[in-house]
Design a protein around this motif. Sequence first.
Motif, PDB file in Angstrom:
ATOM      1  N   VAL A 204      26.800 -67.291 -42.688  1.00  0.00           N
ATOM      2  CA  VAL A 204      26.441 -65.950 -42.204  1.00  0.00           C
ATOM      3  C   VAL A 204      24.949 -65.703 -42.371  1.00  0.00           C
ATOM      4  N   ALA A 205      24.386 -66.147 -43.501  1.00  0.00           N
ATOM      5  CA  ALA A 205      22.952 -65.960 -43.732  1.00  0.00           C
ATOM      6  C   ALA A 205      22.118 -66.779 -42.740  1.00  0.00           C
ATOM      7  N   ALA A 206      22.591 -67.983 -42.413  1.00  0.00           N
ATOM      8  CA  ALA A 206      21.832 -68.855 -41.507  1.00  0.00           C
ATOM      9  C   ALA A 206      22.038 -68.494 -40.044  1.00  0.00           C
ATOM     10  N   ASP A 207      23.174 -67.881 -39.723  1.00  0.00           N
ATOM     11  CA  ASP A 207      23.539 -67.624 -38.330  1.00  0.00           C
ATOM     12  C   ASP A 207      24.249 -66.265 -38.219  1.00  0.00           C
ATOM     13  N   PRO A 208      23.522 -65.166 -38.465  1.00  0.00           N
ATOM     14  CA  PRO A 208      24.161 -63.844 -38.477  1.00  0.00           C
ATOM     15  C   PRO A 208      24.793 -63.451 -37.146  1.00  0.00           C
ATOM     16  N   ALA A 209      24.358 -64.044 -36.043  1.00  0.00           N
ATOM     17  CA  ALA A 209      24.928 -63.697 -34.739  1.00  0.00           C
ATOM     18  C   ALA A 209      26.420 -64.033 -34.665  1.00  0.00           C
ATOM     19  N   ASN A 210      26.846 -65.021 -35.451  1.00  0.00           N
ATOM     20  CA  ASN A 210      28.249 -65.426 -35.441  1.00  0.00           C
ATOM     21  C   ASN A 210      28.988 -65.019 -36.717  1.00  0.00           C
ATOM     22  N   ALA A 211      28.460 -64.021 -37.409  1.00  0.00           N
ATOM     23  CA  ALA A 211      29.015 -63.617 -38.704  1.00  0.00           C
ATOM     24  C   ALA A 211      30.485 -63.225 -38.605  1.00  0.00           C
ATOM     25  N   LEU A 212      30.850 -62.446 -37.595  1.00  0.00           N
ATOM     26  CA  LEU A 212      32.234 -61.978 -37.492  1.00  0.00           C
ATOM     27  C   LEU A 212      33.202 -63.138 -37.303  1.00  0.00           C
ATOM     28  N   THR A 213      32.796 -64.136 -36.548  1.00  0.00           N
ATOM     29  CA  THR A 213      33.657 -65.308 -36.348  1.00  0.00           C
ATOM     30  C   THR A 213      33.840 -66.073 -37.657  1.00  0.00           C
ATOM     31  N   TYR A 214      32.729 -66.307 -38.366  1.00  0.00           N
ATOM     32  CA  TYR A 214      32.824 -67.005 -39.646  1.00  0.00           C
ATOM     33  C   TYR A 214      33.732 -66.241 -40.615  1.00  0.00           C
ATOM     34  N   GLN A 215      33.546 -64.945 -40.713  1.00  0.00           N
ATOM     35  CA  GLN A 215      34.313 -64.153 -41.669  1.00  0.00           C
ATOM     36  C   GLN A 215      35.798 -64.088 -41.301  1.00  0.00           C
ATOM     37  N   GLY A 216      36.087 -63.983 -40.000  1.00  0.00           N
ATOM     38  CA  GLY A 216      37.485 -63.983 -39.573  1.00  0.00           C
ATOM     39  C   GLY A 216      38.160 -65.319 -39.850  1.00  0.00           C
ATOM     40  N   ASN A 217      37.447 -66.410 -39.572  1.00  0.00           N
ATOM     41  CA  ASN A 217      37.997 -67.736 -39.855  1.00  0.00           C
ATOM     42  C   ASN A 217      38.198 -67.945 -41.353  1.00  0.00           C
ATOM     43  N   ALA A 218      37.279 -67.436 -42.153  1.00  0.00           N
ATOM     44  CA  ALA A 218      37.386 -67.590 -43.607  1.00  0.00           C
ATOM     45  C   ALA A 218      38.616 -66.866 -44.147  1.00  0.00           C
ATOM     46  N   LYS A 219      38.893 -65.678 -43.611  1.00  0.00           N
ATOM     47  CA  LYS A 219      40.082 -64.940 -44.041  1.00  0.00           C
ATOM     48  C   LYS A 219      41.352 -65.714 -43.680  1.00  0.00           C
ATOM     49  N   ALA A 220      41.404 -66.276 -42.482  1.00  0.00           N
ATOM     50  CA  ALA A 220      42.565 -67.074 -42.079  1.00  0.00           C
ATOM     51  C   ALA A 220      42.711 -68.314 -42.961  1.00  0.00           C
ATOM     52  N   LEU A 221      41.585 -68.932 -43.315  1.00  0.00           N
ATOM     53  CA  LEU A 221      41.610 -70.112 -44.174  1.00  0.00           C
ATOM     54  C   LEU A 221      42.125 -69.761 -45.566  1.00  0.00           C
ATOM     55  N   ASP A 222      41.671 -68.642 -46.114  1.00  0.00           N
ATOM     56  CA  ASP A 222      42.150 -68.182 -47.418  1.00  0.00           C
ATOM     57  C   ASP A 222      43.667 -68.043 -47.431  1.00  0.00           C
ATOM     58  N   ASP A 223      44.207 -67.430 -46.403  1.00  0.00           N
ATOM     59  CA  ASP A 223      45.651 -67.225 -46.326  1.00  0.00           C
ATOM     60  C   ASP A 223      46.386 -68.568 -46.267  1.00  0.00           C
ATOM     61  N   LYS A 224      45.840 -69.513 -45.503  1.00  0.00           N
ATOM     62  CA  LYS A 224      46.462 -70.829 -45.395  1.00  0.00           C
ATOM     63  C   LYS A 224      46.408 -71.592 -46.715  1.00  0.00           C
ATOM     64  N   LEU A 225      45.308 -71.430 -47.455  1.00  0.00           N
ATOM     65  CA  LEU A 225      45.191 -72.103 -48.756  1.00  0.00           C
ATOM     66  C   LEU A 225      46.188 -71.534 -49.760  1.00  0.00           C
ATOM     67  N   ASP A 226      46.405 -70.225 -49.722  1.00  0.00           N
ATOM     68  CA  ASP A 226      47.421 -69.626 -50.597  1.00  0.00           C
ATOM     69  C   ASP A 226      48.805 -70.174 -50.280  1.00  0.00           C
TER      70      ASP A 226
END
Length: 351
Positions: A204-226
């Motif tokens: 997000v810090a390196a590419d703020p234009a795609n922040a929402l995509t990174y954050q949405g994918n991270a939330k999905a990844l967290d759920d899958k890891l649980d």
Amino acid sequence: MKRALGPALKILALRMPALAIPVLAIPTLLFSGTMRAADAPVVVTSIKPIHSLVSAIMQGVGEPELIVDGAASPHTYHLKPSNARALQDAKVIFWVGPGLEAFLEKPLQALGRDASIAALDDAPGLVKLPFREGGAFEPHDDAPEHESASGQHDEADAAHDADPGHASDHDHDRDHDHDTFDTHLWLDPMNAKAMAAMITTTLVAADPANALTYQGNAKALDDKLDALDTEIKGMVAPVKDKPFIVFHDAYQYFEHRYGIRVAGSITVSPETIPGAERVSEIHRKVGELGATCVFAEPQFEPRLVNVVIEGTRAKSGVLDPEAATLKAGPDLYFNLMRGIANSMKDCLSSA
């Protein structure tokens, strides 16, 4: 006096405007496609498990490059010219740290000066376990220590849920000794969650234009890891009390998370071939502890495992902690962890 257009010319004149539109549109489409590709930052990752986590978070934006590909191991890897060019072009570089990928330490200093470099062994919320001394260590029978490690994870989970952006406040000064803890950190899904949080913050810090995509994918990844964590607990529960021997001591994060009994390792470090005395020591240990399985690894010499189990009732199996046999990509981490759990369950339940 104007000449009348013949029938053929009239048809051509009528078609020209329609033909001109797609012709003019083609450069525009090519140009916009090039711009979309250019919008994705050049991201380089060190090993397959880290590449998998980064790939999952970057889905829809771009694909990270991988240095240690195929069946290679970071313990014995030598940098290639193509790897050096990738590091030089990178905007973001992810690695575990010098304790695991020692071959990268100097190249990063020389080639990665223009990149944002994230050493994931600095991720907030990681549980770090000290190196164990000697190959034939005793099995863990101290439940309070295991509960303590799980407790640290629970606190990290709570902090992560309360503050998704906590990694951005982390001080990246490397103030710890990398020789004091086991660097196979990813073999606990809760550590993978902590690393994913740092990966997200860095992207997000390196590419703020795609922040929402990174954050949405991270939330999905967290759920899958649980979900993966719950799945593995169920898979290994029936065999977790059966002792076994591994090729090298890479599994204590898996061991601590799921309460399994690793009785010892053939070698402490895969860079060092064990001598006859070490092999004899492990052979005795297999008999004394009643170890039911001895596990090899795909990158290293399986003949040692055959020597260790010779004359015993133990069976042999294969564990792949670095995903040497798996195809790189966002699903690799999950295939890696399920593969380890399945190999343990299959060998130990049949022994």
